[in-house]
Design a protein around this motif. Structure first.
Motif, PDB file in Angstrom:
ATOM      1  N   ARG A 212       8.782  -4.332   5.047  1.00 48.77           N
ATOM      2  CA  ARG A 212       7.700  -4.210   4.068  1.00 48.77           C
ATOM      3  C   ARG A 212       7.815  -2.893   3.318  1.00 48.77           C
ATOM      4  O   ARG A 212       7.580  -1.817   3.880  1.00 48.77           O
ATOM      5  CB  ARG A 212       6.344  -4.294   4.774  1.00 48.77           C
ATOM      6  CG  ARG A 212       6.008  -5.653   5.363  1.00 48.77           C
ATOM      7  CD  ARG A 212       5.787  -6.678   4.266  1.00 48.77           C
ATOM      8  NE  ARG A 212       4.646  -6.341   3.435  1.00 48.77           N
ATOM      9  CZ  ARG A 212       3.471  -6.935   3.522  1.00 48.77           C
ATOM     10  NH1 ARG A 212       3.267  -7.895   4.403  1.00 48.77           N
ATOM     11  NH2 ARG A 212       2.484  -6.587   2.712  1.00 48.77           N
ATOM     12  N   ASP A 214       5.955  -1.731   0.857  1.00 46.93           N
ATOM     13  CA  ASP A 214       4.666  -1.081   0.640  1.00 46.93           C
ATOM     14  C   ASP A 214       4.234  -0.294   1.873  1.00 46.93           C
ATOM     15  O   ASP A 214       3.701   0.819   1.759  1.00 46.93           O
ATOM     16  CB  ASP A 214       3.596  -2.103   0.253  1.00 46.93           C
ATOM     17  CG  ASP A 214       3.615  -3.338   1.159  1.00 46.93           C
ATOM     18  OD1 ASP A 214       4.502  -3.416   2.033  1.00 46.93           O
ATOM     19  OD2 ASP A 214       2.736  -4.204   0.997  1.00 46.93           O
ATOM     20  N   TYR A 215       4.497  -0.848   3.051  1.00 46.51           N
ATOM     21  CA  TYR A 215       4.125  -0.166   4.294  1.00 46.51           C
ATOM     22  C   TYR A 215       4.957   1.097   4.505  1.00 46.51           C
ATOM     23  O   TYR A 215       4.419   2.148   4.863  1.00 46.51           O
ATOM     24  CB  TYR A 215       4.291  -1.116   5.478  1.00 46.51           C
ATOM     25  CG  TYR A 215       3.990  -0.486   6.817  1.00 46.51           C
ATOM     26  CD1 TYR A 215       2.684  -0.304   7.239  1.00 46.51           C
ATOM     27  CD2 TYR A 215       5.019  -0.042   7.649  1.00 46.51           C
ATOM     28  CE1 TYR A 215       2.397   0.278   8.457  1.00 46.51           C
ATOM     29  CE2 TYR A 215       4.735   0.540   8.871  1.00 46.51           C
ATOM     30  CZ  TYR A 215       3.437   0.694   9.270  1.00 46.51           C
ATOM     31  OH  TYR A 215       3.157   1.288  10.478  1.00 46.51           O
ATOM     32  N   THR A 280      -6.538  -0.610   0.931  1.00 48.01           N
ATOM     33  CA  THR A 280      -5.525   0.417   0.679  1.00 48.01           C
ATOM     34  C   THR A 280      -5.897   1.267  -0.528  1.00 48.01           C
ATOM     35  O   THR A 280      -5.769   2.500  -0.502  1.00 48.01           O
ATOM     36  CB  THR A 280      -4.149  -0.234   0.450  1.00 48.01           C
ATOM     37  OG1 THR A 280      -3.857  -1.134   1.514  1.00 48.01           O
ATOM     38  CG2 THR A 280      -3.060   0.817   0.376  1.00 48.01           C
ATOM     39  N   LEU A 331      -1.199  -3.896   4.615  1.00 53.97           N
ATOM     40  CA  LEU A 331       0.192  -3.786   4.172  1.00 53.97           C
ATOM     41  C   LEU A 331       1.179  -4.339   5.192  1.00 53.97           C
ATOM     42  O   LEU A 331       2.385  -4.363   4.924  1.00 53.97           O
ATOM     43  CB  LEU A 331       0.548  -2.315   3.898  1.00 53.97           C
ATOM     44  CG  LEU A 331      -0.328  -1.551   2.906  1.00 53.97           C
ATOM     45  CD1 LEU A 331       0.164  -0.123   2.763  1.00 53.97           C
ATOM     46  CD2 LEU A 331      -0.346  -2.242   1.547  1.00 53.97           C
ATOM     47  N   ALA A 390       1.766   2.826  -2.854  1.00 55.37           N
ATOM     48  CA  ALA A 390       1.929   1.749  -1.865  1.00 55.37           C
ATOM     49  C   ALA A 390       1.072   0.539  -2.233  1.00 55.37           C
ATOM     50  O   ALA A 390       1.506  -0.614  -2.095  1.00 55.37           O
ATOM     51  CB  ALA A 390       1.565   2.262  -0.480  1.00 55.37           C
ATOM     52  N   ASN A 391      -0.140   0.790  -2.715  1.00 58.29           N
ATOM     53  CA  ASN A 391      -1.017  -0.311  -3.110  1.00 58.29           C
ATOM     54  C   ASN A 391      -0.458  -1.065  -4.306  1.00 58.29           C
ATOM     55  O   ASN A 391      -0.550  -2.298  -4.383  1.00 58.29           O
ATOM     56  CB  ASN A 391      -2.408   0.243  -3.438  1.00 58.29           C
ATOM     57  CG  ASN A 391      -3.402  -0.850  -3.789  1.00 58.29           C
ATOM     58  OD1 ASN A 391      -3.824  -1.634  -2.953  1.00 58.29           O
ATOM     59  ND2 ASN A 391      -3.788  -0.903  -5.060  1.00 58.29           N
ATOM     60  N   HIS A 392       0.149  -0.325  -5.249  1.00 59.76           N
ATOM     61  CA  HIS A 392       0.757  -0.955  -6.424  1.00 59.76           C
ATOM     62  C   HIS A 392       1.914  -1.861  -6.010  1.00 59.76           C
ATOM     63  O   HIS A 392       2.049  -2.988  -6.517  1.00 59.76           O
ATOM     64  CB  HIS A 392       1.248   0.126  -7.390  1.00 59.76           C
ATOM     65  CG  HIS A 392       1.947  -0.418  -8.600  1.00 59.76           C
ATOM     66  ND1 HIS A 392       1.284  -1.109  -9.592  1.00 59.76           N
ATOM     67  CD2 HIS A 392       3.271  -0.389  -8.964  1.00 59.76           C
ATOM     68  CE1 HIS A 392       2.148  -1.484 -10.519  1.00 59.76           C
ATOM     69  NE2 HIS A 392       3.355  -1.056 -10.164  1.00 59.76           N
ATOM     70  N   ILE A 393       2.742  -1.397  -5.086  1.00 62.06           N
ATOM     71  CA  ILE A 393       3.856  -2.215  -4.596  1.00 62.06           C
ATOM     72  C   ILE A 393       3.321  -3.447  -3.886  1.00 62.06           C
ATOM     73  O   ILE A 393       3.865  -4.560  -4.031  1.00 62.06           O
ATOM     74  CB  ILE A 393       4.750  -1.388  -3.647  1.00 62.06           C
ATOM     75  CG1 ILE A 393       5.401  -0.226  -4.411  1.00 62.06           C
ATOM     76  CG2 ILE A 393       5.832  -2.267  -3.014  1.00 62.06           C
ATOM     77  CD1 ILE A 393       6.183   0.721  -3.526  1.00 62.06           C
ATOM     78  N   ASN A 394       2.238  -3.282  -3.115  1.00 61.09           N
ATOM     79  CA  ASN A 394       1.640  -4.412  -2.408  1.00 61.09           C
ATOM     80  C   ASN A 394       1.147  -5.476  -3.385  1.00 61.09           C
ATOM     81  O   ASN A 394       1.321  -6.683  -3.144  1.00 61.09           O
ATOM     82  CB  ASN A 394       0.487  -3.905  -1.541  1.00 61.09           C
ATOM     83  CG  ASN A 394      -0.239  -5.029  -0.820  1.00 61.09           C
ATOM     84  OD1 ASN A 394      -1.317  -5.457  -1.233  1.00 61.09           O
ATOM     85  ND2 ASN A 394       0.357  -5.521   0.237  1.00 61.09           N
TER      86      ASN A 394
END
Length: 425
Positions: A212, A214-215, A280, A331, A390-394
């Motif tokens: 993952r 984002d994680y 997140t 995530l 990270a939130n944007h990638i998620n």
């Protein structure tokens, strides 16, 4: 879910006692510094080690409750915490406390914390988990709010006698709080309320986490916020003492911070599930708010001003702990949530472990704790920015998943349509 709220209440009681005392180390720090006539770094190390071990042992605590059950893990945590306080009360050298308080109490708190969190997540998923975890975590805020009671114990009976009293009291109420887990585990086979996830191997679960993006992007933020929050729990008392505040004023300020933290936890517990942004994104916003609320501390000199600023900061600090776990599980794959939380707290512990050394070095170089506070503000700011990334990638991964599901669905429908046409011909 008839046992769900019983487990939440059990966690509330345990967190009030064990995490509340852990986060009130500022008061014990002052007592140890005077009793052993040592430096702020050495007297602060037991608290930092304890918070670090509390985070480092997350993976070990996860293995314990997965193999032996939540009841055994819960009782183990209570036993270690109480033995730690009892042994620490007999320490004649500050270095002994690194083991008796730092390592033992940290591992006990880790077992108590992760066991309860995993038990709650078995009953509550998604946004409901934020509310349930938030209510349980109100306990640590209530514990910090009781800082004046601890200060009274230290003043009336000395810190050694106070630890012995707390050891006996915590062993009694701690075992009673864990008892619902024992009853629930006996009834677990008779209920279908809990969703059972097919077991996967240890390596498979961590492999799923590493995949993952984002994680993995968010991992440095956990280390940064760990260092920043530990400064507020361990070294803030030294900062206020250096600023000229008396012990009674410091105790009052810390008590009000406990009240503010309780307010923050309560507000976030009740509102987080109804907010449109993901946990997140909420987590990142709270980091930014913490950075902004802590900055005025550098420019205030009066005791009243410092207390008001710390009260405002403690509200955002309480919000962080409510959203921390849901932000990470948001995530992570569902079957690896326990491992995701353990890794998050492990990195949090790394940040907590280095705080006394960084604080001491900055104090030696500058002659005040202002530079350490600047670092703390910067860490909150950067951790918030990383969380936003990270939130944007998620979100991108989520939209990609929907696109693939839609494409697969359309392909299946086209195939069905072609089959019908072929049958008609």
């Amino acid at each position: 879910m008839k046992w769900g709220w019983v487990i939440v209440l059990s966690g509330l009681i345990q967190y009030t006692m064990f995490l509340g005392f852990l986060y009130s180390y500022n008061l014990l720090n002052i007592q140890l510094k005077e009793s052993f006539n040592t430096t702020a770094t050495k007297s602060g190390l037991p608290g930092s080690i304890s918070m670090a071990m509390y985070c480092f042992w997350g993976n070990a605590a996860t293995v314990v409750f997965q193999r032996f059950g939540h009841m055994v893990s819960g009782y183990l945590g209570v036993l270690l915490c109480c033995i730690s306080l009892l042994l620490s009360s007999f320490a004649q050298r500050i270095e002994v406390l690194y083991l008796t308080y730092g390592v033992l109490y940290g591992f006990g708190c880790s077992s108590v914390y992760f066991t309860t969190v995993d038990k709650i997540l078995l009953y509550y998923r998604g946004r409901n988990s934020t509310r349930a975890l938030g209510i349980a975590l109100l306990g640590s805020g209530i514990g910090v709010l009781m800082a004046p009671c601890l200060e009274w114990l230290y003043a009336k009976y000395t810190w050694r006698t106070a630890l012995r009293i707390l050891s006996v009291m915590y062993s009694l109420f701690g075992c009673l709080a864990v008892f619902p887990n024992a009853i629930e585990e006996k009834c677990e086979t008779e209920t279908n309320d809990i969703k059972v996830v097919p077991p996967r191997s240890f390596c498979q679960r961590y492999s799923d986490l590493c995949k993952r993006k984002d994680y993995t992007v968010m991992l440095p933020a956990n280390m940064m916020v760990g260092a920043a929050l530990t400064f507020s729990y361990v070294s803030l008392g030294s900062y206020l003492n250096d600023a000229g505040m008396e012990e009674s004023s410091i105790s009052l300020a810390l008590g009000l911070m406990g009240c503010g933290e309780l307010v923050g936890r309560l507000l976030m517990s009740l509102s987080s599930a109804y907010l449109k942004p993901s946990p997140t994104f909420q987590y990142g916003c709270i980091h930014i708010i913490s950075s902004i609320s802590l900055l005025p501390l550098l420019f205030s000199k009066s005791s009243i001003g410092l207390t008001v600023i710390l009260f405002a900061f403690s509200i955002s600090r309480g919000m962080i702990f409510v959203v921390m776990v849901p932000a990470v599980t948001n995530l992570s794959p569902e079957n690896s949530s326990s491992e995701a939380i353990a890794v998050e707290f492990f990195l949090y512990g790394i940040g907590a472990a280095v705080v006394p050394y960084i604080t001491d070095q900055l104090f030696v170089l500058s002659g005040s704790y202002d530079s350490a506070l600047y670092v703390c503000v910067g860490l909150f700011l950067f951790s918030g920015l990383i969380t936003f990334v990270a939130n944007h990638i998620n979100k991108k991964l989520y939209h990609l998943k929907l696109y693939l599901q839609r494409s697969t669905y359309e392909k299946v429908e086209v195939q069905k349509l072609e089959m019908k046409r072929a049958e008609a011909i």
